[in-house]
Design a protein around this motif. Structure first.
Motif, mmCIF file in Angstrom:
data_model
loop_
_atom_site.group_PDB
_atom_site.id
_atom_site.type_symbol
_atom_site.label_atom_id
_atom_site.label_comp_id
_atom_site.label_asym_id
_atom_site.label_seq_id
_atom_site.Cartn_x
_atom_site.Cartn_y
_atom_site.Cartn_z
ATOM 1 N N GLU A 1 0.823 -1.197 0.000
ATOM 2 C CA GLU A 1 0.000 0.000 0.000
ATOM 3 C C GLU A 1 0.861 1.254 0.000
ATOM 4 O OE1 GLU A 1 -3.001 -2.199 3.104
ATOM 5 O OE2 GLU A 1 -3.037 -0.010 2.983
ATOM 6 N N SER A 2 0.287 2.313 -0.544
ATOM 7 C CA SER A 2 0.934 3.619 -0.504
ATOM 8 C C SER A 2 -0.144 4.696 -0.566
ATOM 9 C CB SER A 2 1.906 3.784 -1.675
ATOM 10 O OG SER A 2 1.230 3.655 -2.903
ATOM 11 N N GLY B 1 -0.707 7.300 1.989
ATOM 12 C CA GLY B 1 -1.273 7.834 3.218
ATOM 13 C C GLY B 1 -0.726 9.197 3.553
ATOM 14 N N ARG C 1 -5.354 6.368 -2.133
ATOM 15 C CA ARG C 1 -4.668 5.182 -1.639
ATOM 16 C C ARG C 1 -4.440 4.221 -2.807
ATOM 17 N NH1 ARG C 1 -4.522 3.158 2.906
ATOM 18 N NH2 ARG C 1 -2.644 2.433 1.874
ATOM 19 N N CYS D 1 -2.983 0.146 -3.836
ATOM 20 C CA CYS D 1 -2.708 -1.206 -3.358
ATOM 21 C C CYS D 1 -2.156 -1.999 -4.539
ATOM 22 C CB CYS D 1 -3.985 -1.832 -2.810
ATOM 23 S SG CYS D 1 -3.828 -3.551 -2.292
ATOM 24 N N TRP E 1 -11.240 -2.564 0.374
ATOM 25 C CA TRP E 1 -10.581 -1.629 1.293
ATOM 26 C C TRP E 1 -11.342 -1.653 2.604
ATOM 27 C CZ3 TRP E 1 -5.999 0.706 0.666
ATOM 28 C CH2 TRP E 1 -5.494 0.829 -0.631
ATOM 29 N N ARG F 1 -11.094 -0.137 6.875
ATOM 30 C CA ARG F 1 -10.452 0.839 7.748
ATOM 31 C C ARG F 1 -10.737 0.481 9.199
ATOM 32 N NH1 ARG F 1 -14.015 6.267 6.260
ATOM 33 N NH2 ARG F 1 -16.012 5.569 7.144
ATOM 34 N N TYR G 1 -6.982 1.193 -6.626
ATOM 35 C CA TYR G 1 -6.875 2.531 -6.059
ATOM 36 C C TYR G 1 -8.134 2.895 -5.284
ATOM 37 C CZ TYR G 1 -3.054 3.023 -9.397
ATOM 38 O OH TYR G 1 -1.885 2.849 -10.108
ATOM 39 N N TYR H 1 -6.114 2.435 6.971
ATOM 40 C CA TYR H 1 -6.784 1.827 5.832
ATOM 41 C C TYR H 1 -5.966 0.622 5.338
ATOM 42 C CZ TYR H 1 -10.107 5.652 5.520
ATOM 43 O OH TYR H 1 -11.110 6.541 5.793
ATOM 44 N N VAL I 1 -4.397 7.259 7.822
ATOM 45 C CA VAL I 1 -4.893 8.444 7.131
ATOM 46 C C VAL I 1 -5.527 9.346 8.187
ATOM 47 C CG1 VAL I 1 -6.463 9.359 5.390
ATOM 48 C CG2 VAL I 1 -5.281 7.186 4.985
#
Length: 112
Positions: free
Chosen positions: A6-7, A9, A20, A22, A36, A38, A79, A93, A108
């Protein structure tokens, strides 16, 4: 070996946006349902959005019209653009593939 990385945040102000990502390795994202979730401290993990193999999407009521889940097959990535963020969207998340594999999770925070 399947990995979901993941990226995307980071701290966001109320009303702001964030996307976000994945990225999947070891399996093709379009072959499985991707979701997704959370989670906030002391609460159960909440399902936020899903995208099926056929591309059908679902959303929890609280994010409808603000979040979008989509898939880029060329990048083997799912995404989650999040718009009009609210303080109550603050959470860690996580992405999930086929209820089996999890991303590492990214915080986040939505705060002024």
């Amino acid at each position: 070996q399947v990995q979901l990385v993941e990226s995307g945040g980071g701290l966001v102000q109320p009303g702001g946006s964030l996307r976000r990502s994945c990225a999947s390795s070891g399996r093709i994202v379009s072959d499985y349902l991707v979701a997704w979730y959370r989670q906030t401290p002391g609460k159960q993990r909440e399902l936020v959005a899903t995208i099926s193999r056929g591309g059908t999407t679902t959303y929890v009521e609280s994010v409808k019209g603000r979040f979008t889940i989509y898939r880029d097959n060329a990048w083997n990535t799912v995404y989650l653009p999040m718009n009009s963020l609210k303080p109550e969207d603050t959470a860690v998340y996580y992405c999930n593939s086929d209820s089996t594999y999890w991303g590492q999770g990214i915080q986040v925070p939505v705060s002024s």
